[in-house]
Motif scaffolding. Structure first.
Motif, mmCIF file in Angstrom:
data_model
loop_
_atom_site.group_PDB
_atom_site.id
_atom_site.type_symbol
_atom_site.label_atom_id
_atom_site.label_comp_id
_atom_site.label_asym_id
_atom_site.label_seq_id
_atom_site.Cartn_x
_atom_site.Cartn_y
_atom_site.Cartn_z
ATOM 1 N N THR A 193 -3.581 14.950 -10.792
ATOM 2 C CA THR A 193 -3.157 15.006 -9.390
ATOM 3 C C THR A 193 -3.379 13.663 -8.711
ATOM 4 O OG1 THR A 193 -3.670 17.357 -9.284
ATOM 5 C CG2 THR A 193 -3.501 16.194 -7.188
ATOM 6 N N ALA A 194 -4.511 13.035 -8.957
ATOM 7 C CA ALA A 194 -4.798 11.730 -8.353
ATOM 8 C C ALA A 194 -3.792 10.681 -8.827
ATOM 9 C CB ALA A 194 -6.214 11.288 -8.685
ATOM 10 N N ARG A 195 -3.445 10.724 -10.098
ATOM 11 C CA ARG A 195 -2.445 9.771 -10.602
ATOM 12 C C ARG A 195 -1.105 9.976 -9.903
ATOM 13 N NH1 ARG A 195 -4.272 11.514 -15.648
ATOM 14 N NH2 ARG A 195 -5.990 10.257 -16.360
ATOM 15 N N GLN A 196 -0.721 11.234 -9.725
ATOM 16 C CA GLN A 196 0.548 11.541 -9.066
ATOM 17 C C GLN A 196 0.513 11.089 -7.603
ATOM 18 O OE1 GLN A 196 1.499 15.694 -8.977
ATOM 19 N NE2 GLN A 196 3.376 15.395 -7.812
ATOM 20 N N LEU A 197 -0.555 11.401 -6.907
ATOM 21 C CA LEU A 197 -0.675 11.004 -5.508
ATOM 22 C C LEU A 197 -0.736 9.484 -5.365
ATOM 23 C CD1 LEU A 197 -3.205 13.706 -4.290
ATOM 24 C CD2 LEU A 197 -0.767 13.535 -3.686
ATOM 25 N N SER A 198 -1.383 8.827 -6.302
ATOM 26 C CA SER A 198 -1.443 7.371 -6.284
ATOM 27 C C SER A 198 -0.050 6.770 -6.461
ATOM 28 C CB SER A 198 -2.376 6.871 -7.392
ATOM 29 O OG SER A 198 -2.433 5.475 -7.382
ATOM 30 N N GLU A 199 0.727 7.341 -7.353
ATOM 31 C CA GLU A 199 2.098 6.863 -7.567
ATOM 32 C C GLU A 199 2.943 7.094 -6.314
ATOM 33 O OE1 GLU A 199 5.443 5.143 -9.224
ATOM 34 O OE2 GLU A 199 3.338 4.985 -9.774
ATOM 35 N N GLU A 200 2.778 8.245 -5.671
ATOM 36 C CA GLU A 200 3.504 8.512 -4.425
ATOM 37 C C GLU A 200 3.121 7.495 -3.359
ATOM 38 O OE1 GLU A 200 2.878 12.567 -3.230
ATOM 39 O OE2 GLU A 200 3.675 13.342 -5.127
ATOM 40 N N HIS A 201 1.845 7.176 -3.275
ATOM 41 C CA HIS A 201 1.386 6.179 -2.309
ATOM 42 C C HIS A 201 1.977 4.813 -2.630
ATOM 43 C CE1 HIS A 201 -1.642 3.140 -0.908
ATOM 44 N NE2 HIS A 201 -1.321 3.747 0.224
ATOM 45 N N ARG A 202 1.953 4.448 -3.897
ATOM 46 C CA ARG A 202 2.507 3.159 -4.312
ATOM 47 C C ARG A 202 3.990 3.060 -3.977
ATOM 48 N NH1 ARG A 202 4.732 0.517 -8.582
ATOM 49 N NH2 ARG A 202 5.037 2.347 -9.851
ATOM 50 N N GLN A 203 4.714 4.122 -4.237
ATOM 51 C CA GLN A 203 6.148 4.126 -3.934
ATOM 52 C C GLN A 203 6.410 4.080 -2.423
ATOM 53 O OE1 GLN A 203 8.666 3.738 -6.040
ATOM 54 N NE2 GLN A 203 7.199 3.638 -7.736
ATOM 55 N N ALA A 204 5.584 4.773 -1.662
ATOM 56 C CA ALA A 204 5.750 4.781 -0.205
ATOM 57 C C ALA A 204 5.502 3.396 0.381
ATOM 58 C CB ALA A 204 4.808 5.802 0.423
ATOM 59 N N ARG A 205 4.599 2.630 -0.229
ATOM 60 C CA ARG A 205 4.328 1.268 0.257
ATOM 61 C C ARG A 205 5.528 0.360 0.049
ATOM 62 N NH1 ARG A 205 -0.052 -0.081 3.262
ATOM 63 N NH2 ARG A 205 0.107 -2.144 2.387
ATOM 64 N N ARG A 206 6.371 0.681 -0.897
ATOM 65 C CA ARG A 206 7.549 -0.146 -1.198
ATOM 66 C C ARG A 206 8.692 0.051 -0.209
ATOM 67 N NH1 ARG A 206 8.496 -0.453 -7.648
ATOM 68 N NH2 ARG A 206 6.569 -1.541 -8.110
ATOM 69 N N THR A 207 8.661 1.149 0.539
ATOM 70 C CA THR A 207 9.778 1.427 1.444
ATOM 71 C C THR A 207 9.554 0.826 2.804
ATOM 72 O OG1 THR A 207 8.827 3.545 2.119
ATOM 73 C CG2 THR A 207 10.391 3.556 0.280
ATOM 74 N N GLU A 265 2.267 5.515 12.121
ATOM 75 C CA GLU A 265 3.378 6.399 11.771
ATOM 76 C C GLU A 265 4.161 5.761 10.634
ATOM 77 O OE1 GLU A 265 5.683 7.530 15.145
ATOM 78 O OE2 GLU A 265 3.914 7.995 16.336
ATOM 79 N N ALA A 266 3.614 5.887 9.448
ATOM 80 C CA ALA A 266 4.246 5.300 8.280
ATOM 81 C C ALA A 266 4.108 6.255 7.105
ATOM 82 C CB ALA A 266 3.593 3.959 7.942
ATOM 83 N N PRO A 267 5.156 6.366 6.281
ATOM 84 C CA PRO A 267 5.074 7.260 5.117
ATOM 85 C C PRO A 267 3.914 6.918 4.184
ATOM 86 C CG PRO A 267 7.309 6.450 5.415
ATOM 87 C CD PRO A 267 6.437 5.714 6.382
ATOM 88 N N TRP A 268 3.610 5.634 4.040
ATOM 89 C CA TRP A 268 2.525 5.248 3.142
ATOM 90 C C TRP A 268 1.182 5.750 3.654
ATOM 91 C CZ3 TRP A 268 -1.493 2.445 4.948
ATOM 92 C CH2 TRP A 268 -1.285 1.699 6.115
ATOM 93 N N TRP A 269 1.020 5.845 4.974
ATOM 94 C CA TRP A 269 -0.247 6.331 5.522
ATOM 95 C C TRP A 269 -0.462 7.795 5.167
ATOM 96 C CZ3 TRP A 269 -4.718 4.649 6.868
ATOM 97 C CH2 TRP A 269 -5.595 5.484 7.553
ATOM 98 N N ASP A 270 0.575 8.600 5.319
ATOM 99 C CA ASP A 270 0.469 10.012 4.963
ATOM 100 C C ASP A 270 0.127 10.167 3.483
ATOM 101 O OD1 ASP A 270 1.041 10.857 7.555
ATOM 102 O OD2 ASP A 270 3.189 10.937 7.161
ATOM 103 N N ALA A 271 0.752 9.358 2.632
ATOM 104 C CA ALA A 271 0.476 9.408 1.191
ATOM 105 C C ALA A 271 -0.964 8.981 0.915
ATOM 106 C CB ALA A 271 1.456 8.516 0.439
ATOM 107 N N TYR A 272 -1.441 7.973 1.638
ATOM 108 C CA TYR A 272 -2.814 7.510 1.479
ATOM 109 C C TYR A 272 -3.807 8.603 1.876
ATOM 110 C CZ TYR A 272 -7.159 5.050 2.357
ATOM 111 O OH TYR A 272 -8.475 4.686 2.352
ATOM 112 N N VAL A 273 -3.543 9.285 2.975
ATOM 113 C CA VAL A 273 -4.427 10.355 3.443
ATOM 114 C C VAL A 273 -4.482 11.478 2.414
ATOM 115 C CG1 VAL A 273 -4.737 12.144 5.210
ATOM 116 C CG2 VAL A 273 -4.190 9.798 5.883
#
Length: 60
Positions: A46-60, A10-18
């Motif tokens: 789209t992949a670049r955007q989703l990758s950035e969202e994942h990267r940002q989610a890992r920081r929180t 249950e982590a935001p980064w996991w949802d972004a990764y999926v």
């Protein structure tokens, strides 16, 4: 093939990764290969955007 978030993760980064993974395995640009079958590693917008969202989610 789609990934699903496990109930134990249950982590935001996991949802972004999926979301990123689900996109990249079905996108024609992200899965483009050369004549030898080697992935060309051409992420789409789209992949670049989703990758950035994942990267940002890992920081929180």
């Amino acid at each position: 093939m789609t990934l699903s978030a496990s109930s134990t993760v249950e982590a935001p980064w996991w949802d972004a990764y999926v979301r990123l993974s689900d996109h990249c395995v079905t996108c024609a640009t992200c899965t483009a290969v050369d004549q030898q079958g080697k992935n060309l590693r051409l992420p789409c917008t789209t992949a670049r955007q989703l990758s950035e969202e994942h990267r940002q989610a890992r920081r929180t």
